[in-house]
Design an enzyme around this catalytic site. Sequence first.
Site, PDB file in Angstrom:
ATOM      1  N   PRO A 157       0.831  -1.145   0.149  1.00 19.54           N
ATOM      2  CG  PRO A 157      -0.710  -1.651   1.663  1.00 19.54           C
ATOM      3  CD  PRO A 157       0.528  -1.851   1.269  1.00 19.54           C
ATOM      4  CB  ALA A 172      -3.172   3.589   4.754  1.00 20.99           C
ATOM      5  CE1 TYR A 221      -0.109   7.210  10.338  1.00 24.89           C
ATOM      6  CE2 TYR A 221       0.698   5.353   9.101  1.00 24.89           C
ATOM      7  CZ  TYR A 221       0.763   6.599   9.064  1.00 24.89           C
ATOM      8  OH  TYR A 221       1.182   7.292   8.037  1.00 24.89           O
ATOM      9  NE  ARG A 244       3.704  -2.558   5.236  1.00 26.46           N
ATOM     10  CZ  ARG A 244       3.946  -1.707   4.234  1.00 26.46           C
ATOM     11  NH1 ARG A 244       2.951  -0.942   4.194  1.00 26.46           N
ATOM     12  NH2 ARG A 244       5.212  -2.018   3.560  1.00 26.46           N
TER      13      ARG A 244
END
Length: 369
Positions: A23, A57, A182, A230
Amino acid sequence: MSQLFSSRAIGPLTLRNRIIVAPMCQYSAIDGVPQPWHAQHLGRLAISGAGLVIVEATGVEAEGRISPADTGLWNDEQEAAFSALLKDIRTYSDTPIGIQLAHAGRKASTAAPWDGGQALPADQGAWTTSAPSAIPFRDEWHTPVALDEAGMQRVIDAFVSAAGRAERAGFDLIELHAAHGYLLSEFLSPISNHRTDEYGGSNENRMRFPLRVARALRDAWPRDRALGVRFNGSDWVDDGLTIEDVQAFARALHEMGYDYLHVSTGGNVARAPIPGKEAGYQLPFAEAVKAAVPEANVVAVGMIYEPAQAEAIIAEGKADFIGIARAILDDPHWPHHAAVALGAKEGLPKQYLGAAAKIWPAYERLYGR
């Protein structure tokens, strides 16, 4: 026979080769809706020769976007746009397409990288961010609100809802984003998680909320479509994640039924000493996960751009798949060129056969074969 160009299954999905397009945020959406840029970007990747393409994302709620220009999957307009995009791609490519579902946590509400990438001021649409603890990513960034139980349940529900939209839109795969500092990564790391309740302290506690999200997503996503995750192998600082932390999380996800483990690093410490220009710099962390969970599908990623290196990683059993990103932005036909370099079938679309290695005189000069 090239191992990089051998087929392998990810759960119910069999890939034609071991190359996965990781991504890559494009920061080009409007209100979470993909735009013509995404159509050309993803369409190009779908004819690259890679075994799988994963969409950037994508926020599961508005608060969970990194920037106002992120893609999202929390409303009907976004779902319809992704559905139309996938239908178009299916008219010319059968490459499996996945989507990474994400929540940016304390790193949300920022400008796009080419606009400075800093926390948005109030007059530019800043919003309230959330995290495991009220600790900003940088001193000058927003101080996030520490999620309470209701907030955590809201996030879980948002992931489940986005999974339903991804299924209806026609995605072949979901990748859960638990890396790069994140929200889920923030819970996992002792750097950003200073909680004193059941969600902080020990690694078992720090994993608790990410595993709740992972379980809800596993239950919501159909078993006839692939599901991966991930996550970080390191924070690149001494008081961050340990390799034992990482291996325990990997084992838990594999036992939960996740079809692959995509091992990245970094993003949770603003000034960590990351050797990001070294080819394959993240590979040792993928190897450690593969050693701990040898039966799992492990994806290695991070400055892997030489076909010979990618081939060796697979052939030596260090990982099962190779994630590429910048290499394919630089060369949209990297998989085709790697196939020629490794003596595998080139696999060009029929419309491009006029530039095949065996008939195009410039190929040997440009690519050495």
